[in-house]
Design a protein around this motif. Structure first.
Motif, PDB file in Angstrom:
ATOM      1  N   VAL A 209       0.852  -1.184   0.000  1.00 29.67           N
ATOM      2  CA  VAL A 209       0.000   0.000   0.000  1.00 29.67           C
ATOM      3  C   VAL A 209       0.890   1.237   0.000  1.00 29.67           C
ATOM      4  O   VAL A 209       2.088   1.162   0.266  1.00 29.67           O
ATOM      5  CB  VAL A 209      -0.958   0.040   1.219  1.00 29.67           C
ATOM      6  CG1 VAL A 209      -1.935  -1.124   1.173  1.00 29.67           C
ATOM      7  CG2 VAL A 209      -0.162   0.037   2.529  1.00 29.67           C
ATOM      8  N   LEU A 210       0.270   2.370  -0.267  1.00 25.36           N
ATOM      9  CA  LEU A 210       1.013   3.627  -0.241  1.00 25.36           C
ATOM     10  C   LEU A 210       1.123   4.180   1.168  1.00 25.36           C
ATOM     11  O   LEU A 210       2.178   4.657   1.578  1.00 25.36           O
ATOM     12  CB  LEU A 210       0.342   4.655  -1.157  1.00 25.36           C
ATOM     13  CG  LEU A 210       0.979   6.052  -1.202  1.00 25.36           C
ATOM     14  CD1 LEU A 210       2.408   5.975  -1.714  1.00 25.36           C
ATOM     15  CD2 LEU A 210       0.144   6.992  -2.083  1.00 25.36           C
ATOM     16  N   THR A 242       4.801   2.608   1.584  1.00 28.74           N
ATOM     17  CA  THR A 242       5.688   3.702   1.172  1.00 28.74           C
ATOM     18  C   THR A 242       5.846   4.717   2.288  1.00 28.74           C
ATOM     19  O   THR A 242       6.955   5.142   2.607  1.00 28.74           O
ATOM     20  CB  THR A 242       5.135   4.394  -0.088  1.00 28.74           C
ATOM     21  OG1 THR A 242       4.914   3.422  -1.110  1.00 28.74           O
ATOM     22  CG2 THR A 242       6.100   5.450  -0.600  1.00 28.74           C
ATOM     23  N   LEU A 243       4.731   5.109   2.894  1.00 29.14           N
ATOM     24  CA  LEU A 243       4.740   6.075   3.994  1.00 29.14           C
ATOM     25  C   LEU A 243       4.667   5.329   5.325  1.00 29.14           C
ATOM     26  O   LEU A 243       3.987   4.307   5.435  1.00 29.14           O
ATOM     27  CB  LEU A 243       3.572   7.047   3.864  1.00 29.14           C
ATOM     28  CG  LEU A 243       3.637   7.986   2.648  1.00 29.14           C
ATOM     29  CD1 LEU A 243       2.343   8.762   2.491  1.00 29.14           C
ATOM     30  CD2 LEU A 243       4.810   8.938   2.768  1.00 29.14           C
ATOM     31  N   PHE A 301       2.161  12.219  -4.086  1.00 32.61           N
ATOM     32  CA  PHE A 301       0.828  12.329  -4.682  1.00 32.61           C
ATOM     33  C   PHE A 301       0.816  13.177  -5.950  1.00 32.61           C
ATOM     34  O   PHE A 301      -0.231  13.332  -6.570  1.00 32.61           O
ATOM     35  CB  PHE A 301      -0.152  12.894  -3.650  1.00 32.61           C
ATOM     36  CG  PHE A 301      -0.231  12.062  -2.408  1.00 32.61           C
ATOM     37  CD1 PHE A 301      -1.035  10.938  -2.364  1.00 32.61           C
ATOM     38  CD2 PHE A 301       0.531  12.371  -1.289  1.00 32.61           C
ATOM     39  CE1 PHE A 301      -1.099  10.144  -1.239  1.00 32.61           C
ATOM     40  CE2 PHE A 301       0.474  11.589  -0.151  1.00 32.61           C
ATOM     41  CZ  PHE A 301      -0.345  10.467  -0.123  1.00 32.61           C
ATOM     42  N   HIS A 302       1.953  13.722  -6.345  1.00 29.25           N
ATOM     43  CA  HIS A 302       2.028  14.422  -7.621  1.00 29.25           C
ATOM     44  C   HIS A 302       1.814  13.420  -8.757  1.00 29.25           C
ATOM     45  O   HIS A 302       2.372  12.316  -8.741  1.00 29.25           O
ATOM     46  CB  HIS A 302       3.389  15.096  -7.789  1.00 29.25           C
ATOM     47  CG  HIS A 302       3.464  16.469  -7.217  1.00 29.25           C
ATOM     48  ND1 HIS A 302       3.690  16.726  -5.882  1.00 29.25           N
ATOM     49  CD2 HIS A 302       3.318  17.693  -7.811  1.00 29.25           C
ATOM     50  CE1 HIS A 302       3.711  18.031  -5.668  1.00 29.25           C
ATOM     51  NE2 HIS A 302       3.479  18.643  -6.820  1.00 29.25           N
ATOM     52  N   GLY A 316       3.831   7.960  -6.197  1.00 29.70           N
ATOM     53  CA  GLY A 316       3.842   6.771  -5.355  1.00 29.70           C
ATOM     54  C   GLY A 316       3.607   5.503  -6.158  1.00 29.70           C
ATOM     55  O   GLY A 316       4.217   4.461  -5.896  1.00 29.70           O
ATOM     56  N   TYR A 317       2.721   5.575  -7.154  1.00 35.37           N
ATOM     57  CA  TYR A 317       2.446   4.400  -7.983  1.00 35.37           C
ATOM     58  C   TYR A 317       3.635   4.098  -8.888  1.00 35.37           C
ATOM     59  O   TYR A 317       3.978   2.926  -9.121  1.00 35.37           O
ATOM     60  CB  TYR A 317       1.186   4.616  -8.813  1.00 35.37           C
ATOM     61  CG  TYR A 317       0.649   3.348  -9.420  1.00 35.37           C
ATOM     62  CD1 TYR A 317      -0.196   2.516  -8.693  1.00 35.37           C
ATOM     63  CD2 TYR A 317       1.002   2.959 -10.705  1.00 35.37           C
ATOM     64  CE1 TYR A 317      -0.676   1.336  -9.240  1.00 35.37           C
ATOM     65  CE2 TYR A 317       0.536   1.782 -11.263  1.00 35.37           C
ATOM     66  CZ  TYR A 317      -0.313   0.970 -10.522  1.00 35.37           C
ATOM     67  OH  TYR A 317      -0.773  -0.201 -11.072  1.00 35.37           O
ATOM     68  N   SER A 318       4.285   5.149  -9.404  1.00 29.48           N
ATOM     69  CA  SER A 318       5.476   4.946 -10.224  1.00 29.48           C
ATOM     70  C   SER A 318       6.584   4.273  -9.407  1.00 29.48           C
ATOM     71  O   SER A 318       7.294   3.386  -9.898  1.00 29.48           O
ATOM     72  CB  SER A 318       5.972   6.281 -10.775  1.00 29.48           C
ATOM     73  OG  SER A 318       5.017   6.854 -11.639  1.00 29.48           O
TER      74      SER A 318
END
Length: 530
Positions: A209-210, A242-243, A301-302, A316-318
């Motif tokens: 997850v992010l 990620t976070l 989130f950009h 984050g997805y990249s």
């Protein structure tokens, strides 16, 4: 000048109206001098008025005459608003007139008088049309019901009645106050494998997850997976994030999956640490891709683009594409495991597994087993050279054989790659195979063009090494009798569209009534569309 009778009457009326208006203006002026108010803070609702509370300030306030709904409190002047200014220099609480009753404050947390069992999970229960908590709130607002009245109207009076009422008996004040725990469905003996599944060593169920906002989705996914399979083998769970999470957030998820062991692991450095390791030219290139304006701070989130590509994802997805393609295989949290059952956090079980997929995988000495093929296509010519550098050969086509294995066609000198890939929402992998130096060299090269690239991702990274290693050890689930029934992006096992677009609707209309084990274990945790 002589006035006719009608003119006289009209003149008298006009004078009287003007006099009345001037008196009202004078009166208003006197009131404003003694009690400076902002009239958009006087909120009319059901013929009552809220209290007007003003912060202490030496700045100039704005009085706006706006036609807005009772719930809006926007203190910025609108284009069509008329305004005048006055000083706000004191805390002011105007007492309400004695004949106007105050608005009843909405209770922050609804528990129907039974906080020990009518908790968040109970309030999340639903029918195909209604959600328990939202129904109670609607009844309170629409009919001015008390919380107890609304709870009783929205709740069953017998356990598991399956009527149109969204709340179970644990939220019915007539019964729940005397209940020590919520009623439970007896699932003893239901959906027990015969023979029982064997627990193999070195297996982990992993997802990513992010950030901790995804905890409710994780609770749902893990619970359904346990109902379908893991309650019989109790494999460890691993969440990459990620976070970072707080201790309480980790503990919350631990309690929801207990007694199963779960680890929440940071994937890698923070974004700030990533950026610090990059050159100025690399950072400028990244900020251009992500449309970062001057003075703006880049975040996960950009939304970022790729040159000559339709792909448009948040950063984050990249990063997760890069992480799952290369960094994951030797991550510290995975080092003690041999086999990884990967499942996306939004892939939801719809039934008990018909066979043990881990047994099929290990007993047949496989390197990769997957739920669906194809799940993507790569035509970028650079991948051909990357394979040549790592393997001394390159694959330009991948296809599914009649036997349910993958076949790779070696590139000719002038052949351009067009590589179909295993769908990444679920697969099982032999970790030691992907950790081999040859495959690691390829994967590192694949993601090395530039940081946070979305051109290459985990689907290609899972497919190519397995086909290069041994085509006969790459199996399709269903071709070998494995029917998991995972709902993901409206599809079941990636192969056929489900009757309902979202998992929420599927569960409310079908799962809750027909899958007793999932209802007993997971009802009230179903919150994600899947």
């Amino acid at each position: 000048m002589k006035f006719t009778t009608p003119q006289t009457v009209l003149l008298v009326i006009t004078v009287a109206w003007v006099t009345c208006f001037l008196l009202q203006v004078k009166k208003l002026s006197q009131v404003m001098k003694s009690h400076p108010l902002m009239d958009d803070e006087i909120i009319a609702s059901h013929n009552t008025f809220d209290k007007r509370i003003f912060p202490q300030s030496d700045h100039v306030g704005i009085l706006k005459r706006k036609k807005t709904s009772a719930s809006r409190r926007d203190h910025q002047p609108t284009k069509n608003s008329s305004s005048f200014t006055f000083p706000l220099n004191q805390n002011l609480v105007d007492p309400l007139p004695s004949h106007i009753p105050p608005i009843a404050k909405k209770k922050k947390n609804i528990d129907c008088g039974c906080p020990h069992i009518c908790d968040e999970r109970a309030l999340n229960k639903r029918t195909p049309r209604l959600i328990c908590k939202k129904r109670i709130e609607w009844l309170m607002e629409k009919y001015n019901d008390t919380e107890e009245q609304a709870c009783e109207a929205a709740s069953e009076s017998t356990p598991f009645a399956d009527s149109d009422l969204p709340c179970e008996i644990e939220c019915n004040p007539k019964f729940c106050k005397d209940m020590k725990e919520r009623p439970k469905l007896d699932i003893t003996g239901l959906e027990i494998p015969d023979p029982m599944y064997e627990r193999y060593e070195g297996v982990v169920i992993a997802t990513k997850v992010l950030h901790p906002v995804d905890i409710p989705t994780l609770k749902q996914m893990f619970c359904l997976l346990s109902a379908a399979y893991n309650r019989h083998v109790n494999y460890d769970l691993l969440v990459f994030t990620t976070l970072p999470w707080t201790f309480d957030q980790i503990r919350d998820l631990e309690l929801s999956v207990a007694p199963t062991k779960i680890t929440v692991a940071l994937e890698g450095p923070s974004l700030e640490e990533h950026l610090a390791s990059m050159t100025l030219q690399e950072r400028d290139f990244l900020e251009k891709r992500c449309n970062v304006t001057k003075g703006e701070k880049l975040t996960w989130f950009h939304r970022c683009t790729e040159e000559n590509s339709h792909l448009y994802n948040n950063l984050g997805y990249s990063w997760q594409s890069e992480f799952r393609a290369y960094h994951i295989w030797n991550h510290e949290a995975l080092k003690s495991y041999k086999y990884m059952f990967w499942i996306d956090s939004d892939a939801m079980a719809t039934k008990a597994f018909n066979v043990d997929p881990i047994k099929v995988f290990i007993e047949n000495d496989l390197n990769l087993m997957f739920d669906h093929f194809p799940g993507g296509l790569t035509r970028l010519h650079e991948i051909k050279q990357k394979m040549m550098d790592a393997y001394g050969k390159a694959i330009c086509r991948v296809s599914l054989t009649e036997e349910g294995t993958l076949k790779g066609d070696i590139c000719g000198e002038k052949t351009n790659p067009s590589i179909r890939q295993v769908y990444g929402f679920h697969h099982i992998t032999r970790l030691d195979m992907y950790r081999k130096e040859t495959h690691q060299n390829f994967l590192k090269s694949m993601v090395s063009d530039y940081k946070f690239s979305r051109r290459w991702d985990d689907q290609l990274a899972v497919t190519v090494p397995a086909v290069m290693e041994d085509e006969t050890k790459v199996w399709d689930h269903r071709a070998h009798g494995v029917h998991l029934g995972l709902h993901h992006n409206t599809m079941i096992d990636g192969k056929e569209r489900g009757k309902y677009y979202s998992y929420l609707n599927w569960y409310a209309n079908i799962g809750k009534k027909n899958w007793t084990v999932a209802r007993a274990m997971c009802d009230g945790l179903i919150v994600d569309l899947g």
